[in-house]
Design an enzyme around this catalytic site. Sequence first.
Site, PDB file in Angstrom:
ATOM      1  N   SER A  10      -9.679  -1.453   7.118  1.00  0.00           N
ATOM      2  CA  SER A  10      -9.184  -1.229   5.762  1.00  0.00           C
ATOM      3  C   SER A  10      -8.460  -2.386   5.098  1.00  0.00           C
ATOM      4  CB  SER A  10      -8.264  -0.011   5.740  1.00  0.00           C
ATOM      5  OG  SER A  10      -9.044   1.144   5.690  1.00  0.00           O
ATOM      6  N   LYS A  20       0.848  -1.203   0.000  1.00  0.00           N
ATOM      7  CA  LYS A  20       0.000   0.000   0.000  1.00  0.00           C
ATOM      8  C   LYS A  20       0.878   1.246   0.000  1.00  0.00           C
ATOM      9  CE  LYS A  20      -4.047   1.611   2.718  1.00  0.00           C
ATOM     10  NZ  LYS A  20      -4.930   1.224   3.855  1.00  0.00           N
ATOM     11  N   SER A  40      -9.736   1.037   2.980  1.00  0.00           N
ATOM     12  CA  SER A  40      -8.926   1.892   2.143  1.00  0.00           C
ATOM     13  C   SER A  40      -7.831   1.139   1.387  1.00  0.00           C
ATOM     14  CB  SER A  40      -8.282   2.992   2.990  1.00  0.00           C
ATOM     15  OG  SER A  40      -7.399   2.429   3.948  1.00  0.00           O
TER      16      SER A  40
HETATM   17  N1  GLN Z   1     -13.239   2.999   6.651  1.00  0.00           N
HETATM   18  C1  GLN Z   1     -12.549   3.390   7.839  1.00  0.00           C
HETATM   19  C2  GLN Z   1     -12.249   4.866   7.794  1.00  0.00           C
HETATM   20  O1  GLN Z   1     -12.508   5.466   6.793  1.00  0.00           O
HETATM   21  C3  GLN Z   1     -11.333   2.573   8.048  1.00  0.00           C
HETATM   22  C4  GLN Z   1     -10.101   3.109   7.467  1.00  0.00           C
HETATM   23  C5  GLN Z   1      -8.873   2.278   7.756  1.00  0.00           C
HETATM   24  O2  GLN Z   1      -8.956   1.204   8.353  1.00  0.00           O
HETATM   25  N2  GLN Z   1      -7.733   2.821   7.385  1.00  0.00           N
HETATM   26  O3  GLN Z   1     -11.774   5.434   8.747  1.00  0.00           O
END
Ligand code: GLN
Length: 484
Positions: A184, A85, A160
């Site tokens: 994410s 990532k 994400s």
């Molecule tokens: N969807 C969650 C957020 O937007 C999780 C994001 C993540 O785990 N980085 O905060």
Amino acid sequence: MTGGGADAWLDRPVREIARAVRTGEVLCTTLVEASFARIDALDEEINAVVSLERERALARSAVIDDAVKRGEDPGALAGVPALVKDNLCTDWGTTTCASMMLEGYRSPFSATSVHKLEDAGAVVLGKANMDEFAMGGSGEHSALGVTRNPLDTSRSPGGSSSGSAASVASGMVPLALGSDTGGSVRQPASFCGVVGVKPTYGRVSRYGLVAFASSLDQVGVLARDADSAALGLSAIEGHDPLDMTSAQRGHSGCHEARDVRGLKVGVPRALLDGVDAGVAAGFENASSALVARGVELVDVEMPSVEGAVSAYYVLAPAEASSNLARFDGVRYGRRAAMEAGASVGEMIARSRGEGFGEEVQRRIVIGTFVLSAGYHDAYYTTAQRVRRLVKNDFQRVFESGCAAVLTPTAPSAAFELGSFENDPLALYLQDAFTIPANLAGLPSVSVPCPGGASIGSGLPVGAMLTGHAFDERTVMSLAGAIGT
Ligand code: GLN
């Protein structure tokens, strides 16, 4: 997607790929070239990859192939092509967090997890697309363009870690690293039909992971099956003196599955109300698979988990507003062009306005608000209390003898791109199942429910297992029991 010869190796489990490279049956260089060829063929449409370092990857492949020829062992991930990532720093290529703020940024060091992956013999080809600064759950909030779900390109791959999941699901690479602050790694794994594991907080070094919410962030692994994900995790885990929050623990042993017969797993039935029919059907399949392997499912209650989403969307933005303060166009980040005579304050405001996308700005505003004098107790302190209650819920379930908690990973399968365009709060609610493990710091894995295309809309859905702190071995073994 599949072809004969070397190309077909990419679709094999990681353990088999590494064995073939270690024994000289296939060259690492051949695998890496096949992986690049797949990316070239597929990624124009999927947009899972933001940058590739071809020469570096081929040079590393040659080193691995030479080592095998000399009779040396390159490691448990020998020759496995991987993507990481783009919020994991690498001292090669760029690290942009899919943000205009870090356009072209070159890190002077690499994340420990990336080092470890390559120390085990994997070859990192480049960086995977993501929601900007890891904020989002749809892969749509990237300054480098939307990532599409390879199983249905009109749908979201989740986020994400959108590119990490989509690249594994489409067969571009067998292994990818993501990060998981509120789901994410696991939610995109669920949407793309792959396995995604978030380890215990402290199990994997966060050194070199660009911070979003430091008390919740963990690096995680995505792969097509549980054993492959466990091998990846086994390579990157371990104490790191460069990360103060890294735990001093022995190896999890997660690369060797244990017998799951006789284990008790808790199911918080009350939380399942309102999930899509396809998710409910997949969840039943996953439950039956565990029962067939001798696992005992018991009903449990976790009343405080209902407050988890609200607590997370106070705590994570609060931490983010502080972590992202360094991107001011001076210490880090893009600096806006200014007319002569503009003040430093104006320069910083303009730089942040231009560099951060809408969702990131929203989080910073929320975070700054909940930390402001007069509101701190009402929001931040209350959210911390809820966090403690969520931890207590897990504690009680574990004390009653359960080895893990089983829920769906997400309330729906992959949704159409654009579904949440005008309703960010509704998208936040999608994280209801994944967030509790982050608040409690526990290891948690999403695995595709058996039944595949026969479930609901024909899209995969994930089952999620959350276990005792530092017991990655048990959750990965249970995930394997569902998946095989
Ligand atoms: N969807 C969650 C957020 O937007 C999780 C994001 C993540 O785990 N980085 O905060």
